[in-house]
Design a protein around this motif. Sequence first.
Motif, short mmCIF file in Angstrom:
data_model
loop_
_atom_site.label_atom_id
_atom_site.label_comp_id
_atom_site.label_asym_id
_atom_site.label_seq_id
_atom_site.Cartn_x
_atom_site.Cartn_y
_atom_site.Cartn_z
N LYS A 74 49.27 -1.00 26.01
CA LYS A 74 50.41 -1.36 25.18
C LYS A 74 50.50 -0.40 24.00
O LYS A 74 49.62 -0.37 23.14
N THR A 75 51.59 0.38 23.95
CA THR A 75 51.76 1.35 22.87
C THR A 75 53.02 1.11 22.05
O THR A 75 53.31 1.87 21.14
N MET A 76 53.78 0.05 22.37
CA MET A 76 54.98 -0.24 21.60
C MET A 76 55.11 -1.75 21.38
O MET A 76 54.62 -2.55 22.18
N GLY A 77 55.75 -2.11 20.25
CA GLY A 77 55.95 -3.52 19.94
C GLY A 77 54.75 -4.14 19.26
O GLY A 77 53.72 -3.50 19.02
N ALA A 78 54.88 -5.44 18.92
CA ALA A 78 53.79 -6.16 18.26
C ALA A 78 52.55 -6.18 19.15
O ALA A 78 52.63 -6.45 20.35
N GLY A 79 51.41 -5.84 18.57
CA GLY A 79 50.16 -5.77 19.32
C GLY A 79 49.83 -4.38 19.83
O GLY A 79 48.70 -4.14 20.30
N ALA A 80 50.76 -3.44 19.74
CA ALA A 80 50.50 -2.06 20.18
C ALA A 80 49.51 -1.40 19.23
O ALA A 80 49.44 -1.73 18.04
N LYS A 94 47.67 -0.14 14.24
CA LYS A 94 48.08 -1.30 15.05
C LYS A 94 49.36 -1.89 14.47
O LYS A 94 49.53 -1.96 13.26
N THR A 95 50.26 -2.33 15.35
CA THR A 95 51.52 -2.94 14.95
C THR A 95 51.37 -4.46 14.93
O THR A 95 50.89 -5.05 15.89
N TYR A 96 51.81 -5.07 13.82
CA TYR A 96 51.67 -6.52 13.66
C TYR A 96 53.01 -7.25 13.71
O TYR A 96 53.06 -8.44 14.03
N PHE A 97 54.09 -6.57 13.36
CA PHE A 97 55.38 -7.24 13.32
C PHE A 97 56.48 -6.24 13.64
O PHE A 97 56.44 -5.09 13.18
N VAL A 98 57.46 -6.70 14.44
CA VAL A 98 58.60 -5.84 14.80
C VAL A 98 59.88 -6.66 14.75
O VAL A 98 59.94 -7.76 15.32
N LYS A 99 60.88 -6.15 14.07
CA LYS A 99 62.23 -6.71 14.11
C LYS A 99 63.11 -5.61 14.67
O LYS A 99 63.30 -4.57 14.03
N GLU A 100 63.63 -5.83 15.87
CA GLU A 100 64.30 -4.76 16.61
C GLU A 100 65.41 -4.09 15.81
O GLU A 100 66.27 -4.75 15.21
#
Length: 368
Positions: A74-80, A94-100
Amino acid sequence: MRILKYLFLLIGLLFIGVTVYIATQKGDFRVKQSAVIHTPRGVVFDYVNDYMNWETFGSWMTKEHGITFTYPAKTMGAGAQFNWDNGSDNGHMKTYFVKENDSIKQRGSFNGTTADVYWTLKDTIGGTKVTLEARGKMDLLTKISTFFSGGFSSIANDAFEKSLRNLDKTLTYEMKTYSIKVNGIVQRNSGFCLKQTVTCRINSLPRNIKIMMPKMLHFFKKNGLSMSGKPFILYERYDRANDIVTFSVCAPTREEIFITSGSEITSGAIVPFTCLKTTLTGDYSHLKEAWTKAENYIRDNGYTPNFAGKYSEVYIKTIDDVKQPSQWITEIHIPVFPKAVPASPTVTNTTVENTAQPAVTTPTTVTP
């Protein structure tokens, strides 16, 4: 000798004084930079949201040689997440939050210094205003190592400015440099594959492909499997009227592989068919134009679509092969019926024999 002793003592005291001074300075930092990226907001968001793209614009990555990047499934979005290392320096993000199409929150570490990283995207005249901000706390070694280079904030500001400039340059050129070529009628061969099938809204299709394809490749790597060709997408159903698409992310195998029940990955067969092949060289944002050009070619040249077959996209060259989107290669295959070959004219050969028998007519057969 006495003068040298005093000199060394003075240098030692000076060093201790500077160290104490640096150590007592606040370790908290906040760095913020903004720039206008001359590309639509959705394209910028998708590009930044995928860590696989960071090698093309991150100033601390592009200027370094010998950096090793490690990517999970997983390299994109929350958890990437991803890691990098060049022997002396190492980091993790690491990504924790995404608002498209709006914002991304991440947390990174670099040689022990951690920071929360925020990306904010807003529409503006000429493109997208991107704001990159980092808040964190330095450890002692970082304080000391950056003190004589103007301080950590100065270094980080410079890195952010260069990264945003690289991002604009990359997107402006890479996203707008592409070509589409209709290659003609080809035959897709039979075979086996592993696949994962999902149903979603049509506008969610690109995002789901970006999520599912790395998972499929990771599945092959984790299980020590080898692909016998390039990964591809099969469109099982494309219903514009109801805004529904069912598709399969596929990877070809040399032989049939049976997967235990309960897995999202299943075994499948590749059915041979005749199709029109069209090649897109460039970013996936131009796929719609490539599909339209292929469909127009079918209509204008008198071909009949074979709706019993399945439309497909074959990913010949991807980000795993080359980081620059302008060099990605995708083939579109649309099933069609071969054109009927016109019947050849009958050729009459007249043979006159001495016995005065009637003439014999022999047809000449032409193989299509």
